[in-house]
Design a protein around this motif. Structure first.
Motif, PDB file in Angstrom:
ATOM      1  N   ILE A 155       0.865  -1.183   0.000  1.00  0.00           N
ATOM      2  CA  ILE A 155       0.000   0.000   0.000  1.00  0.00           C
ATOM      3  C   ILE A 155       0.899   1.229   0.000  1.00  0.00           C
ATOM      4  O   ILE A 155       1.842   1.318   0.780  1.00  0.00           O
ATOM      5  CB  ILE A 155      -0.910   0.037   1.244  1.00  0.00           C
ATOM      6  N   HIS A 156       0.611   2.153  -0.897  1.00  0.00           N
ATOM      7  CA  HIS A 156       1.365   3.397  -0.943  1.00  0.00           C
ATOM      8  C   HIS A 156       0.382   4.553  -1.099  1.00  0.00           C
ATOM      9  O   HIS A 156      -0.352   4.607  -2.071  1.00  0.00           O
ATOM     10  CB  HIS A 156       2.358   3.393  -2.109  1.00  0.00           C
ATOM     11  N   TYR A 183      -3.358   7.201  -4.381  1.00  0.00           N
ATOM     12  CA  TYR A 183      -2.816   6.010  -3.733  1.00  0.00           C
ATOM     13  C   TYR A 183      -2.741   4.879  -4.746  1.00  0.00           C
ATOM     14  O   TYR A 183      -3.320   4.941  -5.823  1.00  0.00           O
ATOM     15  CB  TYR A 183      -3.676   5.573  -2.540  1.00  0.00           C
ATOM     16  N   HIS A 184      -2.035   3.836  -4.385  1.00  0.00           N
ATOM     17  CA  HIS A 184      -2.118   2.566  -5.102  1.00  0.00           C
ATOM     18  C   HIS A 184      -1.844   1.447  -4.108  1.00  0.00           C
ATOM     19  O   HIS A 184      -1.119   1.625  -3.136  1.00  0.00           O
ATOM     20  CB  HIS A 184      -1.187   2.508  -6.326  1.00  0.00           C
ATOM     21  N   PHE A 185      -2.497   0.314  -4.320  1.00  0.00           N
ATOM     22  CA  PHE A 185      -2.278  -0.829  -3.459  1.00  0.00           C
ATOM     23  C   PHE A 185      -2.413  -2.097  -4.282  1.00  0.00           C
ATOM     24  O   PHE A 185      -2.997  -2.103  -5.362  1.00  0.00           O
ATOM     25  CB  PHE A 185      -3.239  -0.854  -2.270  1.00  0.00           C
ATOM     26  N   LYS A 186      -1.857  -3.158  -3.754  1.00  0.00           N
ATOM     27  CA  LYS A 186      -2.033  -4.469  -4.362  1.00  0.00           C
ATOM     28  C   LYS A 186      -1.884  -5.514  -3.273  1.00  0.00           C
ATOM     29  O   LYS A 186      -1.205  -5.290  -2.262  1.00  0.00           O
ATOM     30  CB  LYS A 186      -1.053  -4.710  -5.502  1.00  0.00           C
ATOM     31  N   TYR A 187      -2.563  -6.634  -3.462  1.00  0.00           N
ATOM     32  CA  TYR A 187      -2.397  -7.750  -2.551  1.00  0.00           C
ATOM     33  C   TYR A 187      -2.593  -9.040  -3.314  1.00  0.00           C
ATOM     34  O   TYR A 187      -3.162  -9.071  -4.402  1.00  0.00           O
ATOM     35  CB  TYR A 187      -3.344  -7.655  -1.350  1.00  0.00           C
ATOM     36  N   GLU A 237      -5.156  -1.730  -7.359  1.00  0.00           N
ATOM     37  CA  GLU A 237      -5.987  -0.550  -7.601  1.00  0.00           C
ATOM     38  C   GLU A 237      -5.135   0.680  -7.419  1.00  0.00           C
ATOM     39  O   GLU A 237      -4.241   0.715  -6.575  1.00  0.00           O
ATOM     40  CB  GLU A 237      -7.168  -0.511  -6.629  1.00  0.00           C
ATOM     41  N   GLU A 238      -5.435   1.692  -8.231  1.00  0.00           N
ATOM     42  CA  GLU A 238      -4.775   2.981  -8.060  1.00  0.00           C
ATOM     43  C   GLU A 238      -5.779   4.104  -8.273  1.00  0.00           C
ATOM     44  O   GLU A 238      -6.738   3.966  -9.017  1.00  0.00           O
ATOM     45  CB  GLU A 238      -3.572   3.125  -8.971  1.00  0.00           C
TER      46      GLU A 238
END
Length: 125
Positions: A26-27, A55-59, A74-75
């Motif tokens: 997560i950023h 923001y952007h995140f990934k999991y 997602e961003e």
């Protein structure tokens, strides 16, 4: 939304079984706040602060024991959100969803399904 994602990631990490793989990133970009002035329905002036949302995140979760395989990315930059997620369903289908949203065109998703054959594993005692 950001807090919900963090809570979900914590839950996924807590319930992951042994030998399972889970990762997340997560950023959040904190920009400078801009003062916003507006009037309420009584004509009173109010001041608030607005920071450009970015923001952007990934999991990703891969659990060979439960066959739980999913990922999401997602961003967001202002009003523009785009993302992708995939999910292996118990019946052998895999769902892939690419989505985007903005205040002018709304939410749009492209959903595709693919089938993978499930080969049952028999355990001998």
């Amino acid at each position: 939304m950001f807090i919900k994602v963090v809570a979900m990631l914590a839950l996924v990490a807590a319930v992951s079984a042994e030998h399972a793989h889970s990762s997340q990133h997560i950023h959040k970009h904190d920009g400078h706040a801009t003062e916003v002035t507006f009037k309420d329905h009584h004509g009173h002036h109010h001041h608030d602060y607005y920071t450009h949302p970015k923001y952007h995140f990934k999991y990703e979760v891969k659990d060979p024991h439960t066959h739980d395989h999913k990922s999401q990315h997602e961003e967001r930059d202002g009003d523009h959100v785009k993302g992708y997620y995939s999910l292996h369903e118990p019946d052998g289908h895999e769902r892939h969803v690419h989505y985007h949203s903005d205040k002018h065109t709304g939410f749009h998703a492209d959903v595709k399904h693919s089938t993978h054959h499930i080969v049952p594993h028999h355990h001998h005692h």
